[in-house]
Motif scaffolding. Structure first.
Motif, PDB file in Angstrom:
ATOM      1  N   ASP A  40      25.973 -27.456  52.229  1.00  0.00           N
ATOM      2  CA  ASP A  40      24.560 -27.251  51.911  1.00  0.00           C
ATOM      3  C   ASP A  40      23.663 -28.000  52.889  1.00  0.00           C
ATOM      4  O   ASP A  40      22.638 -27.489  53.342  1.00  0.00           O
ATOM      5  CB  ASP A  40      24.263 -27.716  50.481  1.00  0.00           C
ATOM      6  N   VAL A  41      24.038 -29.225  53.207  1.00  0.00           N
ATOM      7  CA  VAL A  41      23.266 -30.022  54.147  1.00  0.00           C
ATOM      8  C   VAL A  41      23.301 -29.380  55.537  1.00  0.00           C
ATOM      9  O   VAL A  41      22.277 -29.313  56.234  1.00  0.00           O
ATOM     10  CB  VAL A  41      23.803 -31.465  54.215  1.00  0.00           C
ATOM     11  N   SER A  42      24.468 -28.886  55.954  1.00  0.00           N
ATOM     12  CA  SER A  42      24.589 -28.234  57.262  1.00  0.00           C
ATOM     13  C   SER A  42      23.680 -27.015  57.348  1.00  0.00           C
ATOM     14  O   SER A  42      23.068 -26.757  58.394  1.00  0.00           O
ATOM     15  CB  SER A  42      26.044 -27.823  57.518  1.00  0.00           C
ATOM     16  N   PHE A  43      23.605 -26.264  56.257  1.00  0.00           N
ATOM     17  CA  PHE A  43      22.738 -25.087  56.240  1.00  0.00           C
ATOM     18  C   PHE A  43      21.276 -25.498  56.425  1.00  0.00           C
ATOM     19  O   PHE A  43      20.557 -24.918  57.248  1.00  0.00           O
ATOM     20  CB  PHE A  43      22.913 -24.327  54.917  1.00  0.00           C
ATOM     21  N   LYS A  44      20.837 -26.507  55.664  1.00  0.00           N
ATOM     22  CA  LYS A  44      19.447 -26.965  55.770  1.00  0.00           C
ATOM     23  C   LYS A  44      19.175 -27.581  57.145  1.00  0.00           C
ATOM     24  O   LYS A  44      18.118 -27.345  57.743  1.00  0.00           O
ATOM     25  CB  LYS A  44      19.149 -27.988  54.670  1.00  0.00           C
ATOM     26  N   PHE A  45      20.130 -28.371  57.622  1.00  0.00           N
ATOM     27  CA  PHE A  45      19.966 -29.014  58.925  1.00  0.00           C
ATOM     28  C   PHE A  45      19.884 -27.949  60.032  1.00  0.00           C
ATOM     29  O   PHE A  45      19.066 -28.056  60.945  1.00  0.00           O
ATOM     30  CB  PHE A  45      21.145 -29.959  59.184  1.00  0.00           C
TER      31      PHE A  45
END
Length: 553
Positions: free
Chosen positions: A335-340
């Motif tokens: 999820d963090v990778s997607f937002k980042f």
């Protein structure tokens, strides 16, 4: 007193006057009432007139007949041909998937570390191995790119990159996997050193700047897509290896586009240059003596260091910070990778063209605008990214907002640095210059920064755990044993990322110093090209050496 010698210089269809240093400027041409301009305003920034239409540049010693100045911007004002549009489109597409592939691994790094049972330092070594081979082979392709068919060099390099990426996804050992990641760098080196020079040989002036902005716009966008493609493909396929198999398919399409749609213009075609290639030794000496090139390269090296470290460890660091927040225990790195990745894409979509547009506008008022905009971007980015590292533990919205603006200012640099290289280096040495810049910026930049940050993080985490008397924790899988180990894990990576703030400040200083030399070095390059054209137009034989621009004085 000898009369001035009049020659035609056709980079901008200028008419320059070369006079003996002992000659008086007042003994020259008769007055002329033409209102046409001869050179760009930044070349005449320190010029004075003798009243007879003769402009004298104090910085260069060149005498220019202002009544005869005619800038031919035909190549800049004419409509782009279909072939040029296709070529730029192909180059941008390849650059996009190039950076997608490069940062796909960063989006699934935690899964790779768990699979191969490796710690942070070895996780960073994956990127370092790729960049080392990339920078080692860049000078070779730079040399070849100045002398042989760039189309076939690029097609073969992209083909090699696709094959090695695909084969690497099937490796069952860390040693085999890292070997193929290193081989990917060879293929990418062939493309990165050559592509910008093709753009420079098709366009000049502001159009060149706009095309470079479009080309480098693909870097942050491709990087962001890499995070998203890697993490989302892994989520769908339940296997991180499939994340690495998307870009090879797109790469095969790119090879066909290069071979059948792309054109390879003559070197220096946009500037009507006919300079001949020189020896590699002469090329390197020329570049080392070029202050604007060296200083902008050192500044860009700092950009590469920061982007390399942030891109590789950013998602993992933010995820560890979110786990310290209330209710953040279920946070997924996917999820963090997607937002980042999304933030990286949007900041690039805005930042890269914004930097180019601002630089183009400011050039009309200040000829040193390009390096000054780069310095401004780095120095503004520094406190924002530093604050983002602090806030990752407390508020994810504030953290992501700060990262967005920090990356936006950082992205101001990409197309401007490329533009600086192309106008302070003569056409026949530009591929070599691109390769030299890649070698230096990656050797001291993102080749080592992921590994260095991981190494420092591992060392700090062990030291902090012993000092606090906490139980051991698994730095390989980064799985928490208790709340204290979560904090140690976060702070060790946080402290190591603070290194990037100091590097950004140094980068800003390099660009500020570059601004001191930029006008003189640009003029030297124009005059070197001009001297070549004089000889090609049949004027009296005079030797103009690109290493000795003062021969026009």
């Amino acid at each position: 007193m000898p009369a001035p010698t009049q020659r035609l210089v056709d980079r901008h269809s200028l008419r320059l006057l070369k006079m003996d240093k002992n000659s008086s400027a007042s003994s020259g041409l008769p007055p002329n009432n033409s209102n046409q301009k001869l050179v760009a305003e930044d070349y005449l920034e320190n010029s004075t007139s003798n009243g007879n239409g003769i402009m004298h540049s104090a910085s260069s010693g060149v005498l220019v007949d202002s009544s005869e100045i005619r800038i031919n911007h035909g190549s800049a004002r004419r409509k782009m041909s279909k072939q040029e549009i296709l070529t730029v489109g192909v180059l941008c597409f390849v650059n996009l998937i190039n950076y997608m592939d490069r940062f796909t691994i960063a989006g699934i790094l935690e899964k790779i570390q768990a699979e191969f049972d490796i710690d942070n330092s070895k996780g960073g070594l994956l990127q370092t191995a790729f960049v080392v081979s990339y920078m080692v082979f860049a000078p070779l392709f730079g040399y070849l790119g100045d002398r042989y068919s760039r189309k076939y060099l690029m097609a073969s390099g992209v083909g090699l990159w696709c094959l090695t990426t695909l084969l690497g996804s099937f490796m069952q050992s860390f040693e085999g996997f890292i070997t193929f990641r290193a081989l990917v760098g060879i293929g990418e080196a062939s493309y990165s050193t050559i592509a910008p020079t093709i753009i420079s040989d098709m366009f000049v002036d502001d159009r060149r700047s706009r095309m470079l902005a479009f080309f480098y716009f693909a870097i942050p966008v491709g990087s962001g897509m890499g995070y998203i493609v890697g993490s989302e493909t892994e989520k769908i396929a339940k296997d991180w290896r499939w994340g690495l198999r998307v870009t090879p398919i797109m790469g095969l399409i790119a090879v066909l586009l290069i071979l059948f749609l792309m054109t390879d213009p003559l070197r220096g075609e946009s500037e009507n240059s006919h300079l001949k290639p020189t020896s590699y030794k002469e090329d390197v000496i020329y570049l080392c003596k070029n202050p604007s090139f060296m200083l902008s390269t050192l500044g860009f090296t700092c950009v590469a260091f920061v982007t390399g470290a942030l891109a590789w460890w950013g998602p993992k660091f933010i995820a560890s910070g979110l786990k310290l927040q209330d209710g953040g225990s279920g946070t997924s790195e996917d999820d963090v990778s997607f937002k980042f990745g999304l933030i990286t894409m949007i900041s690039g979509i805005i930042g890269v063209p914004l930097g180019s547009i601002v630089a183009q506008k400011l050039r009309e008022r200040n000829s040193r605008a390009d390096p000054l905009v780069c310095a401004f971007g780095l120095l503004m980015s520094t406190p924002l990214l530093f604050a983002a590292a602090i806030m990752a533990r407390y508020n994810d919205i504030v953290c992501f907002t700060l990262i967005f603006f920090g990356e936006l200012f950082l992205n101001l640099n990409w197309s401007i640095v490329a533009d600086i290289l192309l106008y302070v280096v003569i056409p026949t040495r530009r591929s070599t210059a691109e390769a030299f810049q890649i070698l230096l910026s990656h050797a001291l930049g993102d080749a080592g920064s992921p590994y260095l940050i991981g190494l420092v993080s591992d060392g700090l985490s062990k030291s902090m755990s012993k000092d606090d008397g906490t139980a051991d924790f698994n730095v390989t899988t980064m799985s928490p044993n208790n709340s204290t180990s979560d904090l140690v894990k976060f702070e060790s990576l946080q402290y190591s990322l603070f290194i990037t703030s100091f590097v950004e400040v140094f980068g800003g200083l390099f660009f500020l110093i570059c601004a001191w030399y930029i006008i003189e070095d640009k003029l030297k390059t124009d005059r070197a090209i001009a001297g070549d054209e004089l000889m090609n137009e049949g004027s009296e034989p005079t030797h103009y050496d690109a290493d000795e621009p003062s021969s026009l004085n």
